[in-house]
Design a protein around this motif. Sequence first.
Motif, short mmCIF file in Angstrom:
data_model
loop_
_atom_site.label_atom_id
_atom_site.label_comp_id
_atom_site.label_asym_id
_atom_site.label_seq_id
_atom_site.Cartn_x
_atom_site.Cartn_y
_atom_site.Cartn_z
N GLY A 107 21.22 -22.36 19.43
CA GLY A 107 19.96 -21.73 19.06
C GLY A 107 19.57 -20.62 20.02
O GLY A 107 19.06 -19.58 19.60
N CYS A 108 19.83 -20.85 21.29
CA CYS A 108 19.50 -19.84 22.29
C CYS A 108 20.47 -18.66 22.19
O CYS A 108 20.04 -17.51 22.14
CB CYS A 108 19.54 -20.46 23.68
N TYR A 109 21.75 -18.95 22.17
CA TYR A 109 22.75 -17.87 22.11
C TYR A 109 22.58 -16.99 20.88
O TYR A 109 22.83 -15.79 20.92
CB TYR A 109 24.16 -18.43 22.13
N SER A 110 22.16 -17.59 19.78
CA SER A 110 22.11 -16.85 18.53
C SER A 110 20.80 -16.10 18.30
O SER A 110 20.66 -15.40 17.31
CB SER A 110 22.35 -17.81 17.36
N SER A 111 19.88 -16.21 19.26
CA SER A 111 18.58 -15.54 19.12
C SER A 111 18.60 -14.22 19.88
O SER A 111 18.53 -14.21 21.11
CB SER A 111 17.47 -16.44 19.65
N TRP A 112 18.64 -13.14 19.15
CA TRP A 112 18.83 -11.84 19.80
C TRP A 112 17.69 -11.50 20.76
O TRP A 112 17.89 -10.82 21.77
CB TRP A 112 18.99 -10.73 18.76
N HIS A 113 16.50 -11.99 20.48
CA HIS A 113 15.35 -11.63 21.30
C HIS A 113 15.37 -12.32 22.67
O HIS A 113 14.56 -12.00 23.54
CB HIS A 113 14.05 -11.97 20.57
N ARG A 114 16.30 -13.23 22.87
CA ARG A 114 16.42 -13.91 24.16
C ARG A 114 17.27 -13.13 25.16
O ARG A 114 17.40 -13.53 26.31
CB ARG A 114 17.00 -15.30 23.97
N TYR A 115 17.86 -12.03 24.74
CA TYR A 115 18.74 -11.26 25.60
C TYR A 115 17.97 -10.13 26.28
O TYR A 115 17.05 -9.54 25.71
CB TYR A 115 19.92 -10.72 24.81
N ASP A 116 18.39 -9.82 27.49
CA ASP A 116 17.68 -8.85 28.31
C ASP A 116 18.31 -7.46 28.30
O ASP A 116 17.61 -6.46 28.52
CB ASP A 116 17.63 -9.34 29.75
N TYR A 117 19.60 -7.38 28.11
CA TYR A 117 20.31 -6.10 28.18
C TYR A 117 21.23 -5.94 26.97
O TYR A 117 21.87 -6.91 26.54
CB TYR A 117 21.14 -6.02 29.47
N TRP A 118 21.32 -4.70 26.49
CA TRP A 118 22.13 -4.40 25.31
C TRP A 118 22.98 -3.15 25.54
O TRP A 118 22.54 -2.21 26.22
CB TRP A 118 21.23 -4.16 24.09
N GLY A 119 24.16 -3.18 24.94
CA GLY A 119 24.98 -1.98 24.94
C GLY A 119 24.58 -1.06 23.80
O GLY A 119 23.68 -1.38 23.01
N GLN A 120 25.26 0.07 23.69
CA GLN A 120 24.91 1.06 22.68
C GLN A 120 25.58 0.77 21.35
O GLN A 120 25.23 1.37 20.32
CB GLN A 120 25.31 2.47 23.16
N GLY A 121 26.55 -0.14 21.35
CA GLY A 121 27.21 -0.52 20.11
C GLY A 121 28.51 0.22 19.87
O GLY A 121 28.70 1.34 20.35
N THR A 122 29.40 -0.41 19.12
CA THR A 122 30.66 0.21 18.73
C THR A 122 30.89 -0.10 17.25
O THR A 122 30.69 -1.24 16.81
CB THR A 122 31.82 -0.27 19.61
N GLN A 123 31.29 0.91 16.51
CA GLN A 123 31.44 0.77 15.06
C GLN A 123 32.77 0.11 14.72
O GLN A 123 33.83 0.51 15.20
CB GLN A 123 31.37 2.14 14.38
N VAL A 124 32.70 -0.89 13.86
CA VAL A 124 33.89 -1.53 13.31
C VAL A 124 33.84 -1.35 11.80
O VAL A 124 32.85 -1.73 11.16
CB VAL A 124 33.95 -3.03 13.66
N THR A 125 34.88 -0.76 11.25
CA THR A 125 34.96 -0.54 9.81
C THR A 125 36.25 -1.17 9.29
O THR A 125 37.34 -0.85 9.78
CB THR A 125 34.94 0.95 9.46
N VAL A 126 36.10 -2.06 8.32
CA VAL A 126 37.25 -2.75 7.74
C VAL A 126 37.39 -2.30 6.28
O VAL A 126 36.48 -2.51 5.47
CB VAL A 126 37.09 -4.27 7.81
N SER A 127 38.51 -1.67 5.99
CA SER A 127 38.73 -1.18 4.63
C SER A 127 39.46 -2.23 3.79
O SER A 127 40.27 -3.00 4.31
CB SER A 127 39.54 0.11 4.67
N SER A 128 39.18 -2.21 2.51
CA SER A 128 39.79 -3.21 1.60
C SER A 128 41.12 -2.70 1.04
O SER A 128 41.49 -1.55 1.20
CB SER A 128 38.83 -3.52 0.46
#
Length: 128
Positions: A107-128
């Motif tokens: 419950g704690c790990y899966s709650s995004w609001h419990r985290y203090d620091y975030w990265g900028q993100g990386t795009q993952v695209t999966v084609s069919s």
Amino acid sequence: QVQLVESGGGLVQAGGSLRLSCAASGRIGSVLSMGWFRQAPGKEREFVSGINWNGASTYYADSMKGRFTISRDNAKNTVNLQMNSLKPEDTAVYYCAFRRGLCSDYGCYSSWHRYDYWGQGTQVTVSS
């Protein structure tokens, strides 16, 4: 402060694999819990996986179990996410997140609001 930079995203065909990495810098010693989240266009942020400070405890969302593996390399200050058997529905921006406090359950790990620091993100695209 802690700075996070994700890498490893890209375009892959369904059934393929990608390995995401999250490089951390700054006052990492205070971080006890790490997680990966993802967000697809028009959808809410979604928990992917979490790991504690020594790697002894790992957590996965049901749809990722058996396909994704989270790990950490303390020597390199990285948290990695190995993604296998990728599906088009895995397409999203993937974010790593660090929390100063220790999470003790899913419950704690899966709650995004419990985290203090975030990265900028990386795009993952999966084609069919």
